[in-house]
Every structure is written in structure tokens, then in C-alpha cells.
Design a protein around this motif. Structure first.
Motif, PDB file in Angstrom:
ATOM      1  N   ARG A 167      -7.146   3.223   7.320  1.00  0.00           N
ATOM      2  CA  ARG A 167      -6.043   4.193   7.363  1.00  0.00           C
ATOM      3  C   ARG A 167      -5.461   4.444   5.969  1.00  0.00           C
ATOM      4  O   ARG A 167      -5.019   5.554   5.676  1.00  0.00           O
ATOM      5  N   PHE A 168      -5.480   3.431   5.141  1.00  0.00           N
ATOM      6  CA  PHE A 168      -4.964   3.582   3.778  1.00  0.00           C
ATOM      7  C   PHE A 168      -5.831   4.545   2.962  1.00  0.00           C
ATOM      8  O   PHE A 168      -5.309   5.396   2.230  1.00  0.00           O
ATOM      9  N   LEU A 169      -7.142   4.433   3.091  1.00  0.00           N
ATOM     10  CA  LEU A 169      -8.048   5.221   2.266  1.00  0.00           C
ATOM     11  C   LEU A 169      -8.388   6.575   2.882  1.00  0.00           C
ATOM     12  O   LEU A 169      -8.457   7.582   2.176  1.00  0.00           O
ATOM     13  N   PHE A 223       0.823  -1.209   0.000  1.00  0.00           N
ATOM     14  CA  PHE A 223       0.000   0.000   0.000  1.00  0.00           C
ATOM     15  C   PHE A 223       0.860   1.264   0.000  1.00  0.00           C
ATOM     16  O   PHE A 223       0.447   2.294  -0.537  1.00  0.00           O
ATOM     17  N   GLN A 224       2.040   1.181   0.594  1.00  0.00           N
ATOM     18  CA  GLN A 224       2.926   2.344   0.664  1.00  0.00           C
ATOM     19  C   GLN A 224       3.777   2.502  -0.592  1.00  0.00           C
ATOM     20  O   GLN A 224       4.417   3.533  -0.775  1.00  0.00           O
ATOM     21  N   SER A 225       3.777   1.501  -1.450  1.00  0.00           N
ATOM     22  CA  SER A 225       4.560   1.530  -2.683  1.00  0.00           C
ATOM     23  C   SER A 225       3.727   2.167  -3.797  1.00  0.00           C
ATOM     24  O   SER A 225       2.549   2.478  -3.607  1.00  0.00           O
ATOM     25  N   PRO A 226       4.307   2.365  -4.988  1.00  0.00           N
ATOM     26  CA  PRO A 226       3.512   2.894  -6.106  1.00  0.00           C
ATOM     27  C   PRO A 226       2.278   2.067  -6.428  1.00  0.00           C
ATOM     28  O   PRO A 226       1.300   2.593  -6.971  1.00  0.00           O
ATOM     29  N   ARG A 227       2.294   0.774  -6.068  1.00  0.00           N
ATOM     30  CA  ARG A 227       1.117  -0.059  -6.330  1.00  0.00           C
ATOM     31  C   ARG A 227      -0.076   0.331  -5.464  1.00  0.00           C
ATOM     32  O   ARG A 227      -1.206  -0.067  -5.738  1.00  0.00           O
ATOM     33  N   GLY A 228       0.192   1.121  -4.421  1.00  0.00           N
ATOM     34  CA  GLY A 228      -0.908   1.604  -3.604  1.00  0.00           C
ATOM     35  C   GLY A 228      -1.889   2.431  -4.412  1.00  0.00           C
ATOM     36  O   GLY A 228      -3.097   2.416  -4.152  1.00  0.00           O
ATOM     37  N   LYS A 229      -1.371   3.148  -5.426  1.00  0.00           N
ATOM     38  CA  LYS A 229      -2.250   3.931  -6.293  1.00  0.00           C
ATOM     39  C   LYS A 229      -3.186   3.021  -7.090  1.00  0.00           C
ATOM     40  O   LYS A 229      -4.322   3.396  -7.385  1.00  0.00           O
ATOM     41  N   VAL A 230      -2.708   1.825  -7.416  1.00  0.00           N
ATOM     42  CA  VAL A 230      -3.539   0.870  -8.151  1.00  0.00           C
ATOM     43  C   VAL A 230      -4.700   0.403  -7.267  1.00  0.00           C
ATOM     44  O   VAL A 230      -5.856   0.353  -7.703  1.00  0.00           O
ATOM     45  N   VAL A 231      -4.384   0.061  -6.021  1.00  0.00           N
ATOM     46  CA  VAL A 231      -5.436  -0.376  -5.102  1.00  0.00           C
ATOM     47  C   VAL A 231      -6.444   0.742  -4.877  1.00  0.00           C
ATOM     48  O   VAL A 231      -7.666   0.514  -4.898  1.00  0.00           O
ATOM     49  N   ALA A 232      -5.949   1.957  -4.668  1.00  0.00           N
ATOM     50  CA  ALA A 232      -6.844   3.084  -4.452  1.00  0.00           C
ATOM     51  C   ALA A 232      -7.756   3.300  -5.658  1.00  0.00           C
ATOM     52  O   ALA A 232      -8.952   3.578  -5.511  1.00  0.00           O
ATOM     53  N   ALA A 233      -7.192   3.143  -6.862  1.00  0.00           N
ATOM     54  CA  ALA A 233      -7.985   3.313  -8.079  1.00  0.00           C
ATOM     55  C   ALA A 233      -9.050   2.228  -8.198  1.00  0.00           C
ATOM     56  O   ALA A 233     -10.196   2.497  -8.585  1.00  0.00           O
ATOM     57  N   LEU A 234      -8.692   1.006  -7.844  1.00  0.00           N
ATOM     58  CA  LEU A 234      -9.646  -0.098  -7.897  1.00  0.00           C
ATOM     59  C   LEU A 234     -10.805   0.117  -6.927  1.00  0.00           C
ATOM     60  O   LEU A 234     -11.976  -0.053  -7.276  1.00  0.00           O
ATOM     61  N   LEU A 235     -10.466   0.501  -5.713  1.00  0.00           N
ATOM     62  CA  LEU A 235     -11.497   0.668  -4.693  1.00  0.00           C
ATOM     63  C   LEU A 235     -12.352   1.905  -4.959  1.00  0.00           C
ATOM     64  O   LEU A 235     -13.579   1.871  -4.763  1.00  0.00           O
ATOM     65  N   ALA A 236     -11.725   2.977  -5.409  1.00  0.00           N
ATOM     66  CA  ALA A 236     -12.486   4.190  -5.706  1.00  0.00           C
ATOM     67  C   ALA A 236     -13.413   3.967  -6.897  1.00  0.00           C
ATOM     68  O   ALA A 236     -14.610   4.288  -6.847  1.00  0.00           O
ATOM     69  N   GLY A 237     -12.871   3.401  -7.964  1.00  0.00           N
ATOM     70  CA  GLY A 237     -13.687   3.148  -9.149  1.00  0.00           C
ATOM     71  C   GLY A 237     -14.785   2.141  -8.890  1.00  0.00           C
ATOM     72  O   GLY A 237     -15.875   2.212  -9.470  1.00  0.00           O
TER      73      GLY A 237
END
Length: 233
Positions: free
Chosen positions: A194-196, A124-138
Motif C-alpha cells: 500500500r505504501f508503494l 512511512f506517512q512522515s517526510p521520511r517516507g520519501k527516503v524509504v521510497a527512494a531507497l526501494l526505488a533506487g
């Protein structure tokens, strides 16, 4: 039908170039140049998906055309493996985290869970965190996307977590009849929050704090049940 197959297999057709040169390539042991093997194409598509998803625009701006162009494959090659963009994105993230998020088996359920949760936080703290955030937001407005995330990432990890907790029950670390879903939601829910929401810092030490709060209580309950059971004997 038999006659047709016989003609295709005849020495004359094999040597007249009608197979595009496959006969000579088979004899030389070499594959056609310029066309990657299927697995190479698949891995290239997954890498391109992750790369493009981390750029500005995220999931809404991502297109199969752009992924295919970056991976140097045709759109039909992409659709051969993934029916939708959502499925591809979920698979791309899941594949990138597959080895990292395996559950260890150290002999301690608390340590096993804590180690795996630490790795999740690291992702989650790596650049892949943006991928997870995009998946959950979308996924909040796209049922197909959130379903792909559940099916291709969440549930495979969840099944491994069930097995990890069950080992703890079998060893007597957790009480029999423990609600595994409630335990997992209690362990991972705070991490996702905490991540989101980002209301407090998310670091790897947070995993140890959660495990201490959730699993220590269950272990004390298991010990109490065992003492009461022994006292009745």
C-alpha cells in the motif's frame, strides 16, 4: 624505535610547540575550537543525508560532496564511516527510526506486533517516507543500494521481530513450528504494497486489520492443537 618514542615524550618537545599546542590544551582541559567531536560529526552527516535526500532529485542526485558541505565536514570524514553513498543513506534512515521501531513486550504477541507496525506506518506517512521510497526505488536497479537497505535496516528489525514472535510461541499464543519468515512477510508485505502502489489508503488502523487476519488465525490454530493435545492425556 625506543629512542624515537623517548624523544617525542621528552619535556623539551612537549614544550616547544611541535605538538601544535596539544600540551597546553591538555593542561587546560579544553579541546581545540572549531573541530567537532567525532560523534558530533557523525550525527551531523546523518542529519544532512536525510535532509538532502528528501529534496528534489532523491538518491540519484545526492552526492557525498553535498552531504559533506551541508554537514560542514570533509569528504574523507564521511568515507571514514561509510564506504559508499548507499551505506550512508541506509544508515541515516535506520538511525532515525531506531528508537521508534523497537518492539515492545506487553505480554501479547498480537499487541506487540500491531504497535510496532503502527509506528512503521507512521514513519512511512512522515517526510521520511520519501527516503524509504527512494531507497526501494533506487534499489531495483542498484544492487548495492538494496543490499545496504537489507543489511542496515531490514535485517536488524527482522531479528527483533523473530524474538517477538518466539515469545508468542513460548507463551502458547502461536503454534510451535510456525514459519516465522512467512508470518513476517504476511504482516509487513501488505504495508509495503500500500505504501508503494498506493492503490488503497495506508493508515495505522491497517496494522490492526492485518494482525487480526494473520495472528488470530495462528492463535486459533495454537488453541486447537492444545485442546487436541489435552484430549489425548
Amino acid at each position: 624505535m625506543v629512542q624515537n618514542r623517548t624523544r617525542l615524550a621528552s619535556p623539551q618537545n612537549a614544550g616547544n610547540g611541535s605538538d601544535g599546542g596539544n600540551g597546553s590544551r591538555a593542561m587546560s582541559g579544553k579541546r581545540a575550537p572549531g573541530r567537532p567531536r567525532s560523534e558530533e560529526s557523525r550525527q551531523s552527516i546523518l542529519r544532512s543525508t536525510l535532509k538532502l535526500l528528501q529534496q528534489d532529485g532523491g538518491f540519484p542526485e545526492l552526492s557525498i560532496e553535498a552531504i559533506a558541505a551541508d554537514a560542514n565536514v570533509g569528504k574523507t570524514t564521511v568515507y571514514r564511516w561509510w564506504p559508499t553513498k548507499a551505506a550512508l543513506v541506509a544508515d541515516a534512515f535506520s538511525a532515525s527510526a531506531e528508537e521508534e521501531l523497537q518492539f515492545p513486550n506487553t505480554g501479547s504477541v498480537r499487541r506487540d506486533m500491531s504497535l510496532q507496525m503502527r509506528r512503521l506506518i507512521r514513519i512511512f506517512q512522515s517526510p521520511r517516507g520519501k527516503v524509504v521510497a527512494a531507497l526501494l526505488a533506487g534499489g531495483q536497479s542498484d544492487p548495492e543500494l538494496i543490499e545496504a537497505f537489507r543489511d542496515r535496516f531490514l535485517w536488524p528489525r527482522r531479528k527483533q521481530a523473530y524474538a517477538t514472535l518466539q515469545r508468542g510461541i513460548d507463551r502458547g499464543e502461536l503454534p510451535a513450528g510456525t514459519d516465522l519468515n512467512l508470518v513476517l512477510d504476511s504482516l509487513y508485505g501488505p504495508i509495503y504494497m500500500r505504501f508503494l502502489i498506493r492503490h488503497f489508503k495506508l493508515d495505522e488502523g491497517f496494522a490492526d486489520e492485518i494482525c487480526g487476519l494473520v495472528l488470530d488465525g495462528l492463535e486459533r490454530r495454537a488453541d486447537g492443537l492444545e485442546h487436541r493435545s489435552n484430549g489425548k492425556k
